[in-house]
Design a protein around this motif. Structure first.
Motif, PDB file in Angstrom:
ATOM      1  N   ALA A  95      40.372  42.246  33.381  1.00  0.00           N
ATOM      2  CA  ALA A  95      39.289  41.884  34.570  1.00  0.00           C
ATOM      3  C   ALA A  95      38.446  41.879  33.469  1.00  0.00           C
ATOM      4  O   ALA A  95      37.935  42.595  33.229  1.00  0.00           O
ATOM      5  N   VAL A  96      37.764  40.121  33.359  1.00  0.00           N
ATOM      6  CA  VAL A  96      36.665  40.565  32.663  1.00  0.00           C
ATOM      7  C   VAL A  96      35.044  39.159  33.541  1.00  0.00           C
ATOM      8  O   VAL A  96      35.269  38.592  34.403  1.00  0.00           O
ATOM      9  N   GLY A  97      34.311  40.038  33.346  1.00  0.00           N
ATOM     10  CA  GLY A  97      33.040  38.689  34.589  1.00  0.00           C
ATOM     11  C   GLY A  97      32.043  38.658  33.426  1.00  0.00           C
ATOM     12  O   GLY A  97      31.448  38.596  32.775  1.00  0.00           O
ATOM     13  N   VAL A  98      31.722  37.156  34.479  1.00  0.00           N
ATOM     14  CA  VAL A  98      31.123  36.326  33.553  1.00  0.00           C
ATOM     15  C   VAL A  98      30.465  36.224  34.736  1.00  0.00           C
ATOM     16  O   VAL A  98      30.231  35.563  35.480  1.00  0.00           O
ATOM     17  N   LEU A  99      28.366  37.395  34.369  1.00  0.00           N
ATOM     18  CA  LEU A  99      27.204  37.250  34.533  1.00  0.00           C
ATOM     19  C   LEU A  99      27.092  35.494  35.152  1.00  0.00           C
ATOM     20  O   LEU A  99      26.699  35.720  33.315  1.00  0.00           O
ATOM     21  N   VAL A 100      26.832  35.055  35.347  1.00  0.00           N
ATOM     22  CA  VAL A 100      25.423  33.636  35.527  1.00  0.00           C
ATOM     23  C   VAL A 100      24.609  34.408  36.201  1.00  0.00           C
ATOM     24  O   VAL A 100      24.672  34.173  37.461  1.00  0.00           O
ATOM     25  N   GLN A 101      23.149  33.648  35.750  1.00  0.00           N
ATOM     26  CA  GLN A 101      21.866  33.362  36.364  1.00  0.00           C
ATOM     27  C   GLN A 101      21.877  32.338  37.315  1.00  0.00           C
ATOM     28  O   GLN A 101      22.585  31.469  36.695  1.00  0.00           O
ATOM     29  N   PRO A 102      20.951  32.408  38.270  1.00  0.00           N
ATOM     30  CA  PRO A 102      20.386  30.948  38.890  1.00  0.00           C
ATOM     31  C   PRO A 102      20.317  29.638  37.531  1.00  0.00           C
ATOM     32  O   PRO A 102      20.561  28.315  37.704  1.00  0.00           O
ATOM     33  N   ASP A 103      19.753  30.598  36.570  1.00  0.00           N
ATOM     34  CA  ASP A 103      19.054  29.198  35.565  1.00  0.00           C
ATOM     35  C   ASP A 103      20.173  29.175  34.736  1.00  0.00           C
ATOM     36  O   ASP A 103      19.986  27.865  33.865  1.00  0.00           O
TER      37      ASP A 103
ATOM     38  N   HIS B 159      34.105  35.500  42.206  1.00  0.00           N
ATOM     39  CA  HIS B 159      35.481  35.032  42.492  1.00  0.00           C
ATOM     40  C   HIS B 159      36.213  34.674  41.202  1.00  0.00           C
ATOM     41  O   HIS B 159      35.561  34.475  40.004  1.00  0.00           O
ATOM     42  N   ARG B 160      37.006  35.101  41.167  1.00  0.00           N
ATOM     43  CA  ARG B 160      38.667  34.734  40.038  1.00  0.00           C
ATOM     44  C   ARG B 160      38.312  33.351  39.893  1.00  0.00           C
ATOM     45  O   ARG B 160      38.147  31.976  40.717  1.00  0.00           O
ATOM     46  N   TRP B 161      38.598  32.645  38.762  1.00  0.00           N
ATOM     47  CA  TRP B 161      37.961  31.640  37.884  1.00  0.00           C
ATOM     48  C   TRP B 161      38.450  30.929  37.223  1.00  0.00           C
ATOM     49  O   TRP B 161      39.595  30.372  37.104  1.00  0.00           O
ATOM     50  N   HIS B 162      39.151  31.667  36.170  1.00  0.00           N
ATOM     51  CA  HIS B 162      40.296  31.296  35.308  1.00  0.00           C
ATOM     52  C   HIS B 162      41.059  32.113  34.660  1.00  0.00           C
ATOM     53  O   HIS B 162      40.431  33.241  34.661  1.00  0.00           O
ATOM     54  N   THR B 163      42.246  31.945  34.137  1.00  0.00           N
ATOM     55  CA  THR B 163      43.270  33.123  33.444  1.00  0.00           C
ATOM     56  C   THR B 163      43.395  32.211  32.179  1.00  0.00           C
ATOM     57  O   THR B 163      44.068  31.478  32.444  1.00  0.00           O
ATOM     58  N   LEU B 164      43.567  33.588  30.987  1.00  0.00           N
ATOM     59  CA  LEU B 164      43.572  32.691  29.987  1.00  0.00           C
ATOM     60  C   LEU B 164      44.438  34.055  29.213  1.00  0.00           C
ATOM     61  O   LEU B 164      44.808  35.039  29.225  1.00  0.00           O
ATOM     62  N   GLU B 165      45.703  33.714  28.920  1.00  0.00           N
ATOM     63  CA  GLU B 165      46.730  35.039  27.907  1.00  0.00           C
ATOM     64  C   GLU B 165      45.401  34.366  26.382  1.00  0.00           C
ATOM     65  O   GLU B 165      46.277  33.417  26.046  1.00  0.00           O
ATOM     66  N   HIS B 166      45.909  35.574  26.169  1.00  0.00           N
ATOM     67  CA  HIS B 166      45.702  35.602  24.138  1.00  0.00           C
ATOM     68  C   HIS B 166      46.292  36.622  23.427  1.00  0.00           C
ATOM     69  O   HIS B 166      46.370  37.506  24.270  1.00  0.00           O
ATOM     70  N   ASP B 167      47.135  35.940  22.499  1.00  0.00           N
ATOM     71  CA  ASP B 167      47.404  37.809  21.629  1.00  0.00           C
ATOM     72  C   ASP B 167      46.743  37.437  20.075  1.00  0.00           C
ATOM     73  O   ASP B 167      46.439  36.964  19.635  1.00  0.00           O
ATOM     74  N   TYR B 168      45.971  38.563  20.537  1.00  0.00           N
ATOM     75  CA  TYR B 168      45.267  39.487  19.430  1.00  0.00           C
ATOM     76  C   TYR B 168      46.286  40.151  18.774  1.00  0.00           C
ATOM     77  O   TYR B 168      47.721  40.816  19.030  1.00  0.00           O
ATOM     78  N   PRO B 169      45.510  40.992  17.134  1.00  0.00           N
ATOM     79  CA  PRO B 169      47.068  41.287  16.590  1.00  0.00           C
ATOM     80  C   PRO B 169      46.594  43.305  17.016  1.00  0.00           C
ATOM     81  O   PRO B 169      48.404  43.627  17.571  1.00  0.00           O
ATOM     82  N   HIS B 170      46.350  43.384  17.745  1.00  0.00           N
ATOM     83  CA  HIS B 170      46.660  45.062  18.593  1.00  0.00           C
ATOM     84  C   HIS B 170      46.826  45.488  19.834  1.00  0.00           C
ATOM     85  O   HIS B 170      47.243  46.066  20.460  1.00  0.00           O
ATOM     86  N   ALA B 171      46.933  43.415  20.610  1.00  0.00           N
ATOM     87  CA  ALA B 171      47.129  43.008  22.224  1.00  0.00           C
ATOM     88  C   ALA B 171      47.515  42.476  22.492  1.00  0.00           C
ATOM     89  O   ALA B 171      46.743  41.360  21.934  1.00  0.00           O
ATOM     90  N   TYR B 172      48.360  41.883  23.361  1.00  0.00           N
ATOM     91  CA  TYR B 172      48.739  40.495  24.111  1.00  0.00           C
ATOM     92  C   TYR B 172      47.825  40.921  25.686  1.00  0.00           C
ATOM     93  O   TYR B 172      48.220  41.632  25.466  1.00  0.00           O
ATOM     94  N   VAL B 173      47.228  39.793  25.989  1.00  0.00           N
ATOM     95  CA  VAL B 173      46.119  39.833  27.027  1.00  0.00           C
ATOM     96  C   VAL B 173      46.286  38.805  28.298  1.00  0.00           C
ATOM     97  O   VAL B 173      46.570  38.273  27.737  1.00  0.00           O
ATOM     98  N   ARG B 174      46.427  39.028  28.766  1.00  0.00           N
ATOM     99  CA  ARG B 174      46.075  38.573  30.228  1.00  0.00           C
ATOM    100  C   ARG B 174      44.383  38.751  30.727  1.00  0.00           C
ATOM    101  O   ARG B 174      44.423  39.157  31.237  1.00  0.00           O
ATOM    102  N   LEU B 175      43.951  37.473  30.090  1.00  0.00           N
ATOM    103  CA  LEU B 175      42.776  37.831  30.797  1.00  0.00           C
ATOM    104  C   LEU B 175      42.119  37.407  32.605  1.00  0.00           C
ATOM    105  O   LEU B 175      41.595  35.735  32.667  1.00  0.00           O
ATOM    106  N   TYR B 176      41.381  37.766  33.137  1.00  0.00           N
ATOM    107  CA  TYR B 176      41.149  36.975  34.673  1.00  0.00           C
ATOM    108  C   TYR B 176      40.101  37.273  34.463  1.00  0.00           C
ATOM    109  O   TYR B 176      38.977  37.983  34.624  1.00  0.00           O
TER     110      TYR B 176
END
Length: 145
Positions: free
Chosen positions: A24-32, A83-100
């Motif tokens: 789970a990844v948080g994209v904290l966005v300010q009003p500006d 709120h959930r925004w985008h989901t992305l799968e990424h293959d790093y050398p140390h881990a295959y991750v599904r990022l929410y």
């Protein structure tokens, strides 16, 4: 098309047989429009790289619960609106991750690095470097919004 399968122990694996780690990844966005990036701590893969804060889902934990827990642990904040925004799968050398990726638009408290990590409020384009590879598409999504 998802070609992932569960192995005999019920662990999800990608087509290459690598375990899928859900994050789970948080994209904290300010009003500006400013958004928060954190720097990966010493001793972790990609130490010193900048990313959006978050962490692994625990067994049986929802994305929303993991997001709230991780942002409290890492930044000392309590999520009030996301709120959930985008989901992305990424293959790093140390881990295959599904990022929410979840857009976080309201929280209680002032974010601070509870694990000693640096924080930086940014505008597009990001001024900090290097960026974790899976962070780059998120900046493109922010620019398109």
């Amino acid at each position: 098309m998802n070609t992932n399968v569960n192995d005999e122990a019920g662990v999800e694996r990608n087509a290459a047989g690598r375990k899928v780690t859900e994050v789970a990844v948080g994209v904290l966005v300010q009003p500006d429009g400013r958004y928060l990036l954190t720097q990966r701590p010493v001793g972790k893969p990609y130490e010193g790289y900048w990313e959006f804060p978050g962490g692994k889902l625990e067994p049986g934990e929802s994305v929303e619960a993991a997001l709230a827990r991780e942002l409290h642990e890492e930044l000392g904040i309590d999520v009030e609106a996301s709120h959930r925004w985008h989901t992305l799968e990424h293959d790093y050398p140390h881990a295959y991750v599904r990022l929410y990726f979840c857009k976080v638009t309201a929280w209680r408290g002032d974010p601070h690095g509870r694990e000693g990590q640096a924080l930086a409020w940014q505008t597009l384009p990001a001024e900090v470097a290097p960026l974790l590879p899976a962070t780059i598409p998120v900046l493109e999504w922010l620019a398109a919004d």
